[in-house]
Design a protein around this motif. Sequence first.
Motif, PDB file in Angstrom:
ATOM      1  N   ASP A  77       0.078  -7.879   1.443  1.00 16.92           N
ATOM      2  CA  ASP A  77      -0.825  -8.849   2.041  1.00 16.92           C
ATOM      3  C   ASP A  77       0.012 -10.039   2.505  1.00 16.92           C
ATOM      4  OD1 ASP A  77      -3.229  -8.311  -0.620  1.00 16.92           O
ATOM      5  OD2 ASP A  77      -3.012  -7.268   1.302  1.00 16.92           O
ATOM      6  N   GLY A 103      -5.017  -8.746   5.110  1.00 22.28           N
ATOM      7  CA  GLY A 103      -4.724  -7.596   4.280  1.00 22.28           C
ATOM      8  C   GLY A 103      -3.641  -6.715   4.873  1.00 22.28           C
ATOM      9  N   ARG A 104      -3.238  -5.736   4.075  1.00 20.65           N
ATOM     10  CA  ARG A 104      -2.119  -4.871   4.450  1.00 20.65           C
ATOM     11  C   ARG A 104      -2.344  -4.151   5.775  1.00 20.65           C
ATOM     12  NH1 ARG A 104      -1.739  -1.250  -0.781  1.00 20.65           N
ATOM     13  NH2 ARG A 104      -3.983  -1.512  -0.594  1.00 20.65           N
ATOM     14  N   SER A 161      -8.751  -6.932   7.227  1.00 18.53           N
ATOM     15  CA  SER A 161      -9.466  -7.989   6.522  1.00 18.53           C
ATOM     16  C   SER A 161      -8.711  -9.299   6.608  1.00 18.53           C
ATOM     17  CB  SER A 161      -9.668  -7.603   5.053  1.00 18.53           C
ATOM     18  OG  SER A 161      -8.429  -7.512   4.395  1.00 18.53           O
ATOM     19  N   ARG A 221       0.151  -6.360  -4.264  1.00 20.73           N
ATOM     20  CA  ARG A 221      -0.911  -6.300  -5.264  1.00 20.73           C
ATOM     21  C   ARG A 221      -1.161  -4.871  -5.703  1.00 20.73           C
ATOM     22  NH1 ARG A 221      -2.592 -10.577  -1.955  1.00 20.73           N
ATOM     23  NH2 ARG A 221      -3.194 -12.455  -3.091  1.00 20.73           N
ATOM     24  N   THR A 222      -1.613  -4.728  -6.952  1.00 21.03           N
ATOM     25  CA  THR A 222      -2.027  -3.419  -7.432  1.00 21.03           C
ATOM     26  C   THR A 222      -3.378  -3.073  -6.807  1.00 21.03           C
ATOM     27  OG1 THR A 222      -3.259  -4.280  -9.313  1.00 21.03           O
ATOM     28  CG2 THR A 222      -0.899  -3.908  -9.638  1.00 21.03           C
ATOM     29  N   SER A 223      -3.834  -1.851  -7.025  1.00 20.00           N
ATOM     30  CA  SER A 223      -5.137  -1.446  -6.503  1.00 20.00           C
ATOM     31  C   SER A 223      -6.261  -2.277  -7.122  1.00 20.00           C
ATOM     32  CB  SER A 223      -5.376   0.038  -6.781  1.00 20.00           C
ATOM     33  OG  SER A 223      -5.287   0.303  -8.173  1.00 20.00           O
ATOM     34  N   GLY A 224      -5.998  -2.847  -8.292  1.00 26.71           N
ATOM     35  CA  GLY A 224      -6.986  -3.696  -8.942  1.00 26.71           C
ATOM     36  C   GLY A 224      -6.931  -5.143  -8.495  1.00 26.71           C
ATOM     37  N   GLY A 225      -5.977  -5.448  -7.613  1.00 31.55           N
ATOM     38  CA  GLY A 225      -5.885  -6.803  -7.086  1.00 31.55           C
ATOM     39  C   GLY A 225      -4.897  -7.708  -7.799  1.00 31.55           C
ATOM     40  N   THR A 226      -4.224  -7.206  -8.819  1.00 31.36           N
ATOM     41  CA  THR A 226      -3.254  -8.029  -9.543  1.00 31.36           C
ATOM     42  C   THR A 226      -2.018  -8.254  -8.687  1.00 31.36           C
ATOM     43  OG1 THR A 226      -4.029  -7.161 -11.660  1.00 31.36           O
ATOM     44  CG2 THR A 226      -1.863  -8.235 -11.630  1.00 31.36           C
ATOM     45  N   ARG A 227      -1.626  -9.497  -8.590  1.00 31.40           N
ATOM     46  CA  ARG A 227      -0.462  -9.866  -7.780  1.00 31.40           C
ATOM     47  C   ARG A 227       0.789  -9.603  -8.611  1.00 31.40           C
ATOM     48  NH1 ARG A 227      -1.318 -15.142  -4.213  1.00 31.40           N
ATOM     49  NH2 ARG A 227       0.596 -15.193  -2.990  1.00 31.40           N
TER      50      ARG A 227
END
Length: 121
Positions: free
Chosen positions: A32, A51-52, A56, A100-106
Motif C-alpha cells: 500500500d 491500495g496495492r 481503493s 500488510r498481512t491479509s488481516g491488515g497488520t502493518r
Amino acid sequence: VQLVESGGELVQPGGSLRLSCATSGFAFSYYDMSWYRQAPGKERELVAVIGRTGDSTDYGGSVKGRFTISRDKSRSTVFLQMNSLKPEDTAVYYCNAALRTSGGTRIRDYWGQGAQVTVSS
C-alpha cells in the motif's frame, strides 16, 4: 530500497502541484502506498492512501475533493495531484510504502526523504 519524492515547490494559493514518488528495491505491487505530511510544530498526518491494486483510495478530511492519489505499476511510482492549494497545505510531504498481512497488520514500512511544499502568495 529507495523512495524518492519530487515535485515540491513554492506555489500560490489556489494553484496546483503534482508530487511523484519513484521507488525501487522492493516489490511495489505488494505494498500500500501513502502520502503523509508534517507541518512545522505539528504531528505527521496521513494525506492519502492507495491500495496495492490501485482500486481503493482514502483521504484525510482536509484534502478530500482537492487531492488525488494514483500509482503506476509499470514505473513503480506513486503520485499525488494537489489542486486548490491552501496555505495550510504547507508542509513536508513524505511518501510511504507499507506491507500488510491479509488481516491488515502493518509489518514493514519504507519512507522517502520528504518534499517541501509551500503555499504562499
